[in-house]
Design a protein around this motif. Structure first.
Motif, PDB file in Angstrom:
ATOM      1  N   LEU A  62     109.027 113.212 104.925  1.00 32.95           N
ATOM      2  CA  LEU A  62     108.310 112.619 103.797  1.00 32.95           C
ATOM      3  C   LEU A  62     107.345 113.595 103.141  1.00 32.95           C
ATOM      4  O   LEU A  62     106.561 113.225 102.272  1.00 32.95           O
ATOM      5  N   GLY A  63     107.378 114.853 103.581  1.00 33.18           N
ATOM      6  CA  GLY A  63     106.515 115.868 102.999  1.00 33.18           C
ATOM      7  C   GLY A  63     105.112 115.896 103.584  1.00 33.18           C
ATOM      8  O   GLY A  63     104.207 116.493 103.015  1.00 33.18           O
ATOM      9  N   ILE A  64     104.931 115.249 104.726  1.00 35.52           N
ATOM     10  CA  ILE A  64     103.630 115.245 105.396  1.00 35.52           C
ATOM     11  C   ILE A  64     103.598 116.413 106.369  1.00 35.52           C
ATOM     12  O   ILE A  64     104.309 116.422 107.366  1.00 35.52           O
ATOM     13  N   GLY A  65     102.767 117.409 106.087  1.00 35.95           N
ATOM     14  CA  GLY A  65     102.697 118.584 106.940  1.00 35.95           C
ATOM     15  C   GLY A  65     101.360 118.754 107.630  1.00 35.95           C
ATOM     16  O   GLY A  65     101.146 119.721 108.353  1.00 35.95           O
ATOM     17  N   PHE A  66     100.435 117.817 107.400  1.00 34.12           N
ATOM     18  CA  PHE A  66      99.091 117.938 107.963  1.00 34.12           C
ATOM     19  C   PHE A  66      98.637 116.560 108.429  1.00 34.12           C
ATOM     20  O   PHE A  66      98.558 115.620 107.632  1.00 34.12           O
ATOM     21  N   THR A  67      98.345 116.451 109.716  1.00 38.86           N
ATOM     22  CA  THR A  67      97.837 115.199 110.285  1.00 38.86           C
ATOM     23  C   THR A  67      96.560 115.499 111.036  1.00 38.86           C
ATOM     24  O   THR A  67      96.482 116.475 111.781  1.00 38.86           O
ATOM     25  N   ALA A  68      95.571 114.654 110.839  1.00 43.03           N
ATOM     26  CA  ALA A  68      94.286 114.838 111.522  1.00 43.03           C
ATOM     27  C   ALA A  68      93.763 113.498 112.009  1.00 43.03           C
ATOM     28  O   ALA A  68      93.988 112.462 111.379  1.00 43.03           O
ATOM     29  N   MET A  69      93.070 113.559 113.127  1.00 47.11           N
ATOM     30  CA  MET A  69      92.284 112.424 113.597  1.00 47.11           C
ATOM     31  C   MET A  69      90.860 112.745 113.152  1.00 47.11           C
ATOM     32  O   MET A  69      90.343 113.827 113.426  1.00 47.11           O
ATOM     33  N   VAL A  70      90.261 111.828 112.447  1.00 45.05           N
ATOM     34  CA  VAL A  70      88.962 112.064 111.832  1.00 45.05           C
ATOM     35  C   VAL A  70      87.982 111.004 112.334  1.00 45.05           C
ATOM     36  O   VAL A  70      88.264 109.813 112.251  1.00 45.05           O
ATOM     37  N   THR A  71      86.840 111.467 112.868  1.00 43.91           N
ATOM     38  CA  THR A  71      85.796 110.526 113.249  1.00 43.91           C
ATOM     39  C   THR A  71      84.774 110.463 112.121  1.00 43.91           C
ATOM     40  O   THR A  71      84.454 111.471 111.499  1.00 43.91           O
ATOM     41  N   VAL A  72      84.309 109.252 111.871  1.00 36.44           N
ATOM     42  CA  VAL A  72      83.364 109.025 110.782  1.00 36.44           C
ATOM     43  C   VAL A  72      82.178 108.216 111.307  1.00 36.44           C
ATOM     44  O   VAL A  72      82.356 107.159 111.916  1.00 36.44           O
ATOM     45  N   GLY A  73      80.996 108.757 111.063  1.00 31.32           N
ATOM     46  CA  GLY A  73      79.763 108.033 111.370  1.00 31.32           C
ATOM     47  C   GLY A  73      79.154 107.512 110.092  1.00 31.32           C
ATOM     48  O   GLY A  73      79.141 108.204 109.073  1.00 31.32           O
ATOM     49  N   LEU A  74      78.685 106.292 110.134  1.00 28.90           N
ATOM     50  CA  LEU A  74      78.064 105.695 108.956  1.00 28.90           C
ATOM     51  C   LEU A  74      76.555 105.933 108.979  1.00 28.90           C
ATOM     52  O   LEU A  74      75.957 106.085 110.042  1.00 28.90           O
ATOM     53  N   ASN A  75      75.961 105.945 107.797  1.00 30.79           N
ATOM     54  CA  ASN A  75      74.516 106.166 107.713  1.00 30.79           C
ATOM     55  C   ASN A  75      73.723 104.870 107.824  1.00 30.79           C
ATOM     56  O   ASN A  75      72.503 104.891 107.896  1.00 30.79           O
ATOM     57  N   GLU A  76      74.430 103.755 107.821  1.00 31.20           N
ATOM     58  CA  GLU A  76      73.786 102.450 107.924  1.00 31.20           C
ATOM     59  C   GLU A  76      74.654 101.564 108.800  1.00 31.20           C
ATOM     60  O   GLU A  76      75.876 101.543 108.653  1.00 31.20           O
ATOM     61  N   HIS A  77      74.036 100.847 109.709  1.00 28.58           N
ATOM     62  CA  HIS A  77      74.786 100.026 110.655  1.00 28.58           C
ATOM     63  C   HIS A  77      74.707  98.547 110.264  1.00 28.58           C
ATOM     64  O   HIS A  77      74.242  97.708 111.022  1.00 28.58           O
ATOM     65  N   SER A  78      75.191  98.264 109.076  1.00 29.91           N
ATOM     66  CA  SER A  78      75.176  96.888 108.580  1.00 29.91           C
ATOM     67  C   SER A  78      76.608  96.420 108.349  1.00 29.91           C
ATOM     68  O   SER A  78      77.534  97.221 108.177  1.00 29.91           O
ATOM     69  N   LYS A  79      76.751  95.119 108.318  1.00 30.82           N
ATOM     70  CA  LYS A  79      78.062  94.533 108.044  1.00 30.82           C
ATOM     71  C   LYS A  79      78.560  94.941 106.663  1.00 30.82           C
ATOM     72  O   LYS A  79      79.728  95.260 106.484  1.00 30.82           O
ATOM     73  N   ALA A  80      77.671  94.973 105.691  1.00 31.90           N
ATOM     74  CA  ALA A  80      78.044  95.344 104.316  1.00 31.90           C
ATOM     75  C   ALA A  80      78.562  96.781 104.267  1.00 31.90           C
ATOM     76  O   ALA A  80      79.557  97.065 103.584  1.00 31.90           O
ATOM     77  N   ALA A  81      77.911  97.695 104.993  1.00 32.13           N
ATOM     78  CA  ALA A  81      78.349  99.094 105.009  1.00 32.13           C
ATOM     79  C   ALA A  81      79.723  99.212 105.656  1.00 32.13           C
ATOM     80  O   ALA A  81      80.594  99.929 105.157  1.00 32.13           O
ATOM     81  N   GLN A  82      79.910  98.501 106.749  1.00 29.73           N
ATOM     82  CA  GLN A  82      81.217  98.537 107.416  1.00 29.73           C
ATOM     83  C   GLN A  82      82.309  97.966 106.519  1.00 29.73           C
ATOM     84  O   GLN A  82      83.384  98.550 106.393  1.00 29.73           O
ATOM     85  N   GLU A  83      82.037  96.837 105.896  1.00 25.71           N
ATOM     86  CA  GLU A  83      83.040  96.214 105.035  1.00 25.71           C
ATOM     87  C   GLU A  83      83.392  97.110 103.851  1.00 25.71           C
ATOM     88  O   GLU A  83      84.559  97.221 103.478  1.00 25.71           O
ATOM     89  N   ALA A  84      82.400  97.755 103.266  1.00 25.12           N
ATOM     90  CA  ALA A  84      82.658  98.648 102.130  1.00 25.12           C
ATOM     91  C   ALA A  84      83.486  99.851 102.577  1.00 25.12           C
ATOM     92  O   ALA A  84      84.439 100.256 101.887  1.00 25.12           O
ATOM     93  N   PHE A  85      83.147 100.426 103.726  1.00 31.07           N
ATOM     94  CA  PHE A  85      83.904 101.564 104.236  1.00 31.07           C
ATOM     95  C   PHE A  85      85.340 101.158 104.547  1.00 31.07           C
ATOM     96  O   PHE A  85      86.290 101.846 104.158  1.00 31.07           O
ATOM     97  N   GLU A  86      85.517 100.047 105.245  1.00 36.41           N
ATOM     98  CA  GLU A  86      86.861  99.588 105.601  1.00 36.41           C
ATOM     99  C   GLU A  86      87.700  99.298 104.361  1.00 36.41           C
ATOM    100  O   GLU A  86      88.890  99.636 104.316  1.00 36.41           O
ATOM    101  N   ALA A  87      87.112  98.709 103.352  1.00 42.64           N
ATOM    102  CA  ALA A  87      87.841  98.435 102.103  1.00 42.64           C
ATOM    103  C   ALA A  87      88.300  99.736 101.462  1.00 42.64           C
ATOM    104  O   ALA A  87      89.434  99.833 100.967  1.00 42.64           O
TER     105      ALA A  87
END
Length: 150
Positions: A62-87
């Motif tokens: 499918l032309g995918i030549g680069f795969t990475a596992m990426v960890t992401v830390g949020l700057n705010e630990h609120s439900k709204a921040a999580q929902e926005a990031f997940e969306a």
């Protein structure tokens, strides 16, 4: 919740290897009659042990030549921040998996793109531009000697 016995586990292993196997072949592989095998598969589906069937895609084809596992830390630990990031991750076609995890960071992503240049663009223009993101750490996949995702 369904009680799963060893025969059910055999069926699940076989379907995990080949979800398109015919009931006749599956029954033969797990040493059941076709009717008994079909009843068990239907019971596993009804109980939710089998939630669907998928095609296993070949990233290179499918032309995918680069795969990475990426960890992401949020700057705010609120439900709204999580929902926005997940969306935002749901809308990003480069993100093939998004997991909310415990530990020092909140998310683990599987990102698949064409090449390093495409990853840099995703990292800078999409992921890094999100106001919720505080940290990003990239782990480039070099090989996957075991991968049982369906």
């Amino acid at each position: 919740m369904i009680k799963i016995d060893e025969k059910d586990r055999q069926i699940l292993r076989e379907l995990g290897r080949d979800g398109r196997v015919s009931n006749l072949e599956l029954a033969d592989r797990v040493s059941l009659s076709p009717s008994a095998c079909l009843r068990r598969v239907q019971a596993l589906e009804k109980a939710g042990a089998i939630s669907g069937y998928r095609a296993v895609l070949n990233p290179a084809a499918l032309g995918i030549g680069f795969t990475a596992m990426v960890t992401v830390g949020l700057n705010e630990h609120s439900k709204a921040a999580q929902e926005a990031f997940e969306a935002a991750m749901i809308r990003a076609p480069q993100v093939r998996e998004c997991h909310n995890i415990t530990g020092n960071v909140e998310y683990l992503l599987r990102v698949e793109v064409e090449d390093l240049s495409a990853y840099k663009q995703f990292h800078t223009d999409r992921l890094g531009a999100l106001p919720q993101v505080a940290t990003i750490q990239t782990h480039v996949l070099m090989a996957s000697p075991k991968d049982e995702r369906a």
